[in-house]
Design a protein around this motif. Structure first.
Motif, short mmCIF file in Angstrom:
data_model
loop_
_atom_site.label_atom_id
_atom_site.label_comp_id
_atom_site.label_asym_id
_atom_site.label_seq_id
_atom_site.Cartn_x
_atom_site.Cartn_y
_atom_site.Cartn_z
N ILE A 1 13.17 -2.57 0.61
CA ILE A 1 11.71 -2.65 0.65
C ILE A 1 11.13 -2.12 -0.67
O ILE A 1 11.52 -1.05 -1.15
CB ILE A 1 11.14 -1.86 1.84
N SER A 2 10.20 -2.85 -1.23
CA SER A 2 9.53 -2.40 -2.44
C SER A 2 8.05 -2.78 -2.37
O SER A 2 7.61 -3.46 -1.43
CB SER A 2 10.18 -3.01 -3.69
N PHE A 3 7.30 -2.32 -3.37
CA PHE A 3 5.85 -2.54 -3.38
C PHE A 3 5.42 -3.05 -4.74
O PHE A 3 5.86 -2.56 -5.78
CB PHE A 3 5.12 -1.24 -3.02
N ARG A 4 4.57 -4.08 -4.74
CA ARG A 4 4.21 -4.77 -5.97
C ARG A 4 3.22 -3.97 -6.83
O ARG A 4 3.37 -3.91 -8.04
CB ARG A 4 3.59 -6.14 -5.63
N ARG A 5 2.21 -3.39 -6.21
CA ARG A 5 1.14 -2.79 -7.01
C ARG A 5 0.96 -1.31 -6.70
O ARG A 5 0.98 -0.48 -7.59
CB ARG A 5 -0.17 -3.54 -6.77
N ILE A 6 0.78 -0.99 -5.44
CA ILE A 6 0.60 0.40 -5.03
C ILE A 6 1.91 0.89 -4.42
O ILE A 6 2.38 0.35 -3.42
CB ILE A 6 -0.54 0.54 -4.00
N ARG A 7 2.49 1.91 -5.02
CA ARG A 7 3.73 2.50 -4.54
C ARG A 7 3.44 3.81 -3.81
O ARG A 7 2.35 4.35 -3.94
CB ARG A 7 4.69 2.70 -5.70
N PRO A 8 4.40 4.32 -3.04
CA PRO A 8 4.11 5.50 -2.22
C PRO A 8 3.54 6.70 -2.99
O PRO A 8 2.73 7.44 -2.45
CB PRO A 8 5.48 5.83 -1.61
N THR A 9 3.96 6.89 -4.22
CA THR A 9 3.49 8.05 -4.99
C THR A 9 2.22 7.77 -5.78
O THR A 9 1.71 8.66 -6.46
CB THR A 9 4.59 8.52 -5.95
N ASP A 10 1.70 6.55 -5.70
CA ASP A 10 0.51 6.18 -6.47
C ASP A 10 -0.76 6.59 -5.73
O ASP A 10 -0.92 6.32 -4.54
CB ASP A 10 0.45 4.67 -6.70
N LEU B 1 -4.57 5.90 -4.85
CA LEU B 1 -5.34 4.66 -4.76
C LEU B 1 -6.47 4.65 -5.77
O LEU B 1 -7.17 5.66 -5.92
CB LEU B 1 -5.93 4.49 -3.36
N PRO B 2 -6.67 3.53 -6.48
CA PRO B 2 -7.88 3.42 -7.30
C PRO B 2 -9.12 3.60 -6.44
O PRO B 2 -9.15 3.18 -5.28
CB PRO B 2 -7.79 1.99 -7.85
N GLU B 3 -10.12 4.21 -7.00
CA GLU B 3 -11.32 4.53 -6.22
C GLU B 3 -12.01 3.28 -5.67
O GLU B 3 -12.65 3.33 -4.63
CB GLU B 3 -12.31 5.33 -7.08
N THR C 1 4.20 10.31 0.60
CA THR C 1 3.17 9.51 -0.05
C THR C 1 2.15 10.38 -0.77
O THR C 1 2.11 11.60 -0.58
CB THR C 1 2.44 8.64 0.99
N ALA C 2 1.33 9.73 -1.58
CA ALA C 2 0.35 10.45 -2.40
C ALA C 2 -0.80 11.02 -1.57
O ALA C 2 -1.66 11.71 -2.11
CB ALA C 2 -0.20 9.52 -3.48
N GLY C 3 -0.81 10.75 -0.28
CA GLY C 3 -1.85 11.30 0.58
C GLY C 3 -1.78 10.67 1.95
O GLY C 3 -1.10 9.66 2.15
N ASN C 4 -2.48 11.26 2.90
CA ASN C 4 -2.54 10.71 4.25
C ASN C 4 -3.35 9.42 4.24
O ASN C 4 -4.34 9.30 3.52
CB ASN C 4 -3.18 11.73 5.20
N GLY C 5 -2.90 8.45 5.05
CA GLY C 5 -3.58 7.17 5.09
C GLY C 5 -3.17 6.23 3.97
O GLY C 5 -3.87 5.25 3.68
N HIS C 6 -2.03 6.48 3.34
CA HIS C 6 -1.57 5.64 2.23
C HIS C 6 -1.13 4.28 2.75
O HIS C 6 -0.54 4.18 3.83
CB HIS C 6 -0.41 6.33 1.52
N PRO C 7 -1.39 3.20 1.99
CA PRO C 7 -1.09 1.84 2.49
C PRO C 7 0.39 1.48 2.47
O PRO C 7 0.74 0.37 2.91
CB PRO C 7 -1.88 0.94 1.53
#
Length: 237
Positions: A10-19, A21-23, A216-222
């Motif tokens: 499993i991988s992620f194209r744009r937003i990764r677990p440690t990223d 989210l842009p505002e 992840t970078a925070g709770n509720g991460h996509p």
């Protein structure tokens, strides 16, 4: 493809677990954004359609977690059960069982937290269940002490995430874990569920292997919401 290889793929194209989210980007409940951001190594089209069918359910989870559950349930051996403690509105439970009418799937919740959405859960459950799918409205301790009989092929505990309950939920279910059983623990960004899970594994040397441990970078991460640990009971040869 076995569970370890599937999870590793499993991988992620744009937003990764440690990223962070842009505002200006809202991912939390956007199916198109989450599903296109997530790259699945197998069964991508089938898993995407299965999760799309339950996406309207309120959730504290993600497309990726739902796809993992659906894949794991699809690969359970006949007679093994998917057990989900803490269903809330039902997303993670139904993400596992959807389009698997032949699989034994069991949900447990006493609706004592998060507003107790009993009626809404039953509405969603009635839409997707088969005769092999069961729900018990009761405390998980009482359930395992009085009701459960099946070997467990996939287990997810999403009940109280304090240290005591997280550890107890693994201990009570363990006698039913089949060889090769895969166990998911979410919200592992938090110290208590993370420590309880790792303590459980460490106290049983050689019995379990960790397949995924991601924060992840925070709770509720996509990607993986609030952290996820997936581990497996070693399969005896």
């Amino acid at each position: 493809m076995n569970p370890a290889d599937f999870l590793a793929g499993i991988s992620f194209r744009r937003i990764r677990p440690t990223d962070q989210l842009p505002e200006n980007m809202y991912f939390a409940d956007d199916f198109a954004l989450q599903s296109t951001n997530t790259v699945l190594p197998a069964d991508g089209l089938r898993l995407t359609e299965n999760i799309r069918s339950v996406w309207d359910i309120p959730k504290m989870s993600t497309f990726a977690i739902g796809a993992i559950l659906n894949r794991l349930v699809s690969q359970m051996a006949p007679g093994h059960a998917y057990v989900n403690v803490g269903v809330w509105h039902g997303y993670t439970f139904l993400a596992g069982l959807v389009n698997h009418p032949d699989k034994i799937c069991i949900g447990i919740d006493n609706f004592s937290a998060f507003g107790g959405p009993r009626d809404r859960f039953h509405y969603y459950f009635q839409r997707h269940k088969s005769g092999n799918h069961k729900f018990y409205e009761m405390d998980y301790v009482e359930y395992f002490q009085r009701v459960h009989k099946e070997q467990i092929g996939c287990y997810m505990f999403d009940g109280p995430h304090d240290y005591h309950n997280q550890l107890l939920a693994l201990q009570l279910a363990e006698p039913y874990f089949a060889d090769g059983c895969v166990i998911l623990v979410d919200d592992t960004n938090w110290a208590d569920p993370r420590r309880a899970t790792l303590d459980f594994i460490a106290s049983r040397p050689g019995r379990y292997r960790i397949l995924m441990d991601v924060q992840t970078a925070g709770n509720g991460h996509p990607t993986y919401w609030n952290g996820l640990i997936v581990f497996q009971k070693w399969q005896e040869s």
